[in-house]
Design a protein around this motif. Structure first.
Motif, PDB file in Angstrom:
ATOM      1  N   ALA A  30      41.955  95.242  46.218  1.00 23.37           N
ATOM      2  CA  ALA A  30      42.762  94.494  46.595  1.00 23.37           C
ATOM      3  C   ALA A  30      43.992  94.983  46.723  1.00 23.37           C
ATOM      4  O   ALA A  30      44.903  95.646  47.655  1.00 23.37           O
ATOM      5  N   GLN A  31      44.468  94.720  45.561  1.00 21.87           N
ATOM      6  CA  GLN A  31      46.091  95.270  45.382  1.00 21.87           C
ATOM      7  C   GLN A  31      46.157  96.430  45.103  1.00 21.87           C
ATOM      8  O   GLN A  31      47.027  96.696  45.892  1.00 21.87           O
ATOM      9  N   ARG A  32      45.545  96.830  44.603  1.00 15.92           N
ATOM     10  CA  ARG A  32      45.208  98.957  44.155  1.00 15.92           C
ATOM     11  C   ARG A  32      45.568  99.364  46.203  1.00 15.92           C
ATOM     12  O   ARG A  32      46.369 100.158  46.052  1.00 15.92           O
ATOM     13  N   TRP A  33      44.457  99.187  46.902  1.00 13.75           N
ATOM     14  CA  TRP A  33      44.837  99.491  48.272  1.00 13.75           C
ATOM     15  C   TRP A  33      45.647  98.983  49.244  1.00 13.75           C
ATOM     16  O   TRP A  33      45.341  99.541  50.575  1.00 13.75           O
ATOM     17  N   ARG A  87      41.842 104.211  35.041  1.00 14.84           N
ATOM     18  CA  ARG A  87      42.782 104.470  34.261  1.00 14.84           C
ATOM     19  C   ARG A  87      43.287 103.034  33.751  1.00 14.84           C
ATOM     20  O   ARG A  87      44.874 103.234  33.098  1.00 14.84           O
ATOM     21  N   ASN A  88      42.940 102.327  33.296  1.00 11.45           N
ATOM     22  CA  ASN A  88      43.788 101.289  32.759  1.00 11.45           C
ATOM     23  C   ASN A  88      43.930 101.064  31.289  1.00 11.45           C
ATOM     24  O   ASN A  88      44.733  99.724  30.664  1.00 11.45           O
ATOM     25  N   GLY A  89      43.851 101.815  30.590  1.00 10.87           N
ATOM     26  CA  GLY A  89      43.775 101.436  29.025  1.00 10.87           C
ATOM     27  C   GLY A  89      42.824 101.067  29.040  1.00 10.87           C
ATOM     28  O   GLY A  89      42.287 100.821  27.229  1.00 10.87           O
ATOM     29  N   THR A  90      41.775 100.149  29.520  1.00  4.93           N
ATOM     30  CA  THR A  90      40.368  99.274  28.035  1.00  4.93           C
ATOM     31  C   THR A  90      39.363 100.185  28.830  1.00  4.93           C
ATOM     32  O   THR A  90      38.876  99.566  27.255  1.00  4.93           O
ATOM     33  N   GLY A  91      38.900 101.269  28.923  1.00  2.00           N
ATOM     34  CA  GLY A  91      38.021 102.229  28.915  1.00  2.00           C
ATOM     35  C   GLY A  91      36.821 101.743  28.987  1.00  2.00           C
ATOM     36  O   GLY A  91      36.002 101.953  29.687  1.00  2.00           O
ATOM     37  N   CYS A  92      36.747 100.573  30.252  1.00  2.00           N
ATOM     38  CA  CYS A  92      35.466 100.107  30.858  1.00  2.00           C
ATOM     39  C   CYS A  92      36.276  99.365  32.497  1.00  2.00           C
ATOM     40  O   CYS A  92      37.414 100.084  32.244  1.00  2.00           O
ATOM     41  N   PRO A  93      35.028 100.485  33.068  1.00  3.31           N
ATOM     42  CA  PRO A  93      35.178 100.801  34.095  1.00  3.31           C
ATOM     43  C   PRO A  93      35.097  99.656  35.431  1.00  3.31           C
ATOM     44  O   PRO A  93      35.292  99.862  36.803  1.00  3.31           O
ATOM     45  N   LEU A  94      34.745  98.367  34.394  1.00  2.00           N
ATOM     46  CA  LEU A  94      34.103  97.267  35.934  1.00  2.00           C
ATOM     47  C   LEU A  94      35.268  96.941  36.287  1.00  2.00           C
ATOM     48  O   LEU A  94      36.808  96.746  35.346  1.00  2.00           O
ATOM     49  N   VAL A  95      35.631  96.860  37.475  1.00  2.00           N
ATOM     50  CA  VAL A  95      37.143  96.152  38.139  1.00  2.00           C
ATOM     51  C   VAL A  95      36.129  94.903  39.364  1.00  2.00           C
ATOM     52  O   VAL A  95      35.520  94.898  39.352  1.00  2.00           O
ATOM     53  N   SER A  96      37.429  94.533  39.947  1.00  2.00           N
ATOM     54  CA  SER A  96      37.163  93.078  41.187  1.00  2.00           C
ATOM     55  C   SER A  96      37.761  93.134  42.156  1.00  2.00           C
ATOM     56  O   SER A  96      38.326  94.540  42.105  1.00  2.00           O
ATOM     57  N   TYR A  97      37.354  92.781  43.044  1.00  2.00           N
ATOM     58  CA  TYR A  97      37.970  93.114  44.297  1.00  2.00           C
ATOM     59  C   TYR A  97      38.802  92.399  44.886  1.00  2.00           C
ATOM     60  O   TYR A  97      39.837  93.111  45.305  1.00  2.00           O
ATOM     61  N   ALA A  98      39.933  91.997  43.936  1.00  2.00           N
ATOM     62  CA  ALA A  98      41.316  91.481  43.688  1.00  2.00           C
ATOM     63  C   ALA A  98      41.742  92.672  43.164  1.00  2.00           C
ATOM     64  O   ALA A  98      42.985  93.117  43.733  1.00  2.00           O
ATOM     65  N   GLU A  99      41.496  93.791  42.236  1.00  2.00           N
ATOM     66  CA  GLU A  99      42.507  94.410  41.416  1.00  2.00           C
ATOM     67  C   GLU A  99      41.889  95.487  42.675  1.00  2.00           C
ATOM     68  O   GLU A  99      43.439  95.955  42.555  1.00  2.00           O
ATOM     69  N   LYS A 106      41.266  91.061  50.287  1.00  2.00           N
ATOM     70  CA  LYS A 106      39.350  91.686  49.700  1.00  2.00           C
ATOM     71  C   LYS A 106      37.723  91.443  50.209  1.00  2.00           C
ATOM     72  O   LYS A 106      37.335  92.492  50.247  1.00  2.00           O
ATOM     73  N   ALA A 107      38.362  90.549  51.601  1.00  2.00           N
ATOM     74  CA  ALA A 107      36.700  90.993  52.991  1.00  2.00           C
ATOM     75  C   ALA A 107      37.249  92.929  53.202  1.00  2.00           C
ATOM     76  O   ALA A 107      36.246  92.655  53.415  1.00  2.00           O
ATOM     77  N   THR A 108      38.279  92.590  52.815  1.00  2.00           N
ATOM     78  CA  THR A 108      38.029  94.853  53.599  1.00  2.00           C
ATOM     79  C   THR A 108      37.627  95.265  52.570  1.00  2.00           C
ATOM     80  O   THR A 108      37.004  96.477  52.854  1.00  2.00           O
ATOM     81  N   VAL A 109      37.641  95.536  51.760  1.00  2.00           N
ATOM     82  CA  VAL A 109      37.796  96.008  50.203  1.00  2.00           C
ATOM     83  C   VAL A 109      35.877  95.508  50.217  1.00  2.00           C
ATOM     84  O   VAL A 109      35.381  96.548  50.284  1.00  2.00           O
ATOM     85  N   GLY A 110      35.617  94.725  50.257  1.00  2.00           N
ATOM     86  CA  GLY A 110      33.881  94.527  50.142  1.00  2.00           C
ATOM     87  C   GLY A 110      33.324  95.155  51.302  1.00  2.00           C
ATOM     88  O   GLY A 110      31.887  96.013  51.150  1.00  2.00           O
ATOM     89  N   ARG A 111      34.052  95.043  52.175  1.00  2.47           N
ATOM     90  CA  ARG A 111      33.361  95.814  53.792  1.00  2.47           C
ATOM     91  C   ARG A 111      33.233  97.051  53.400  1.00  2.47           C
ATOM     92  O   ARG A 111      32.077  97.804  53.606  1.00  2.47           O
ATOM     93  N   VAL A 112      34.053  97.434  52.709  1.00 11.06           N
ATOM     94  CA  VAL A 112      34.911  99.147  53.203  1.00 11.06           C
ATOM     95  C   VAL A 112      33.477  99.886  51.750  1.00 11.06           C
ATOM     96  O   VAL A 112      32.969 101.218  52.486  1.00 11.06           O
TER      97      VAL A 112
END
Length: 379
Positions: A204-207, A190-202, A211-217
């Motif tokens: 990682a900041q949200r959670w 719900r970032n207002g772009t209408g695009c569901p594509l996200v990066s691991y950096a985004e 980034k390594a932990t996000v990829g592993r989970v």
């Protein structure tokens, strides 16, 4: 009685998410997904399904307690085990942290053996009934505010269970505002772009993780069958689709998600594979095929694969044939908004020669690094 066609749409602007109690019970029992024990989204979500939606009475240790809507009372040991915590002290710390955030109010009763809590603003998001009757705790659903979920996700480092619930609450299906949502239930932040594509950096900041932990989970949740990760090249990002979402939320069959189909929905360029000189042309049909170039036949093959995933039985029939026609007058393409666009017509033919399906396909060349050009397809 007239026939009706049922169409299900989930609106991204909806401020609440429906959570089924049975689904949450399966997460509580799933020891393969870890909980860190912090007062995160998982702990608050566990308290909600036990809250009353009407007044009831409960007798414990010889006393009868009146429990109003949004409240619940239970033994300390039971709540500690339900939250998947080890000690009473950890459970009280979790409750105190959520009380400080004005999400619940709690108190200890019966010389500290019982805990009674109340979900703040329960009446705003869930229906409250006037009559008195015992409340179901194992069936039905409740509504969880999306704003509360986002607040809890950003408060502490998220556990694996918090991440799974965050993706589940963020899932959108068949919403015209979100690209790729017609291919399956996709996580949209719900970032207002209408695009569901996200990066691991985004993520990682949200959670609050690396980034390594996000990829592993995420890879762990994918192996467990909870999500499907579709990672696209370059810097496009990753689309996260929820598995078993439709069967849980709408009691309908789940859909298979195809990466190339999602790429076309998100307008992501697709690279046509290289064909060596003299290599035999691949074919999905045993009959004659009218094509002019290898890449065009691969494009037709991909269309049939997408149709098969969408449940079109003819796409799997070995007796069908298809024909691909160039629609541009000079067979080189037409200029549309300063872009070279090639238009094609594709006929899927029955054995009798009658077209069963007809499609229009367009391709655009895009600039790529390294001297290679990837074709972009639109159906």
């Amino acid at each position: 009685m007239p026939d009706y066609q049922l169409q299900i749409r989930q609106l991204v602007s909806y401020p609440r998410c429906r959570i089924y109690r049975e689904f949450l019970q399966t997460l509580i029992a799933d020891r393969g997904v870890r909980t860190s024990g912090c007062p995160g989204l998982f702990c608050f979500s566990v308290l909600c399904p036990y809250a009353n939606f009407r007044t009831s009475y409960l007798r414990l240790d010889g006393l009868t307690y009146t429990i109003y809507p949004g409240e619940w009372i239970c033994r300390v040991g039971e709540l500690t085990a339900t939250l998947r915590l080890r000690t009473k002290r950890q459970m009280l710390e979790v409750l105190a942290a959520m009380q400080n955030r004005h999400l619940i109010q709690y108190s200890l009763l019966g010389r500290g053996n019982l805990v009674k809590y109340k979900i703040v603003n329960w009446h705003r998001h869930n229906t409250v009934l006037d009559y008195n009757c015992p409340c179901q705790k194992e069936t039905g659903f409740f509504f969880l505010p999306v704003s509360t979920a986002v607040e809890l996700v950003g408060a502490e480092k998220c556990s694996e269970m918090d991440i799974l619930l965050d993706l589940w609450i963020s899932a959108v299906y068949r919403d015209e505002q979100v690209q790729g949502s017609f291919d399956g239930p996709v996580a949209y932040l719900r970032n207002g772009t209408g695009c569901p594509l996200v990066s691991y950096a985004e993520l990682a900041q949200r959670w609050g993780l690396s980034k390594a932990t996000v990829g592993r989970v995420l890879r762990k949740l994918e192996r467990a069958g909870h999500i499907a990760l579709l990672t696209f090249p370059d810097r496009h990002g990753t689309a996260i689709y929820l598995q078993n979402y439709l069967s849980t939320m709408f009691q309908i069959s789940d859909v298979m998600v195809d990466k190339d189909e999602v790429a076309m929905s998100l307008n992501i360029q697709l690279q046509a594979p290289d064909i060596e000189p003299g290599e035999p042309m691949p074919s999905v049909s045993s009959g004659p095929v009218i094509v002019s170039k290898p890449h065009e036949e691969l494009m037709a093959e991909k269309v049939l694969q997408i149709l098969a995933l969408q449940g079109v039985g003819c796409a799997k029939c070995p007796r069908i044939t298809y024909k691909l026609y160039t629609l541009s007058r000079d067979s080189q393409g037409i200029v549309e908004k300063d872009t070279l666009v090639r238009l094609f017509r594709m006929d899927v033919l029955c054995p009798s020669g009658v077209p069963a399906y007809t499609f229009e396909i367009s391709t655009r060349p895009v600039e790529c690094e390294g001297g290679f050009c990837h074709g972009e397809e639109e159906g």
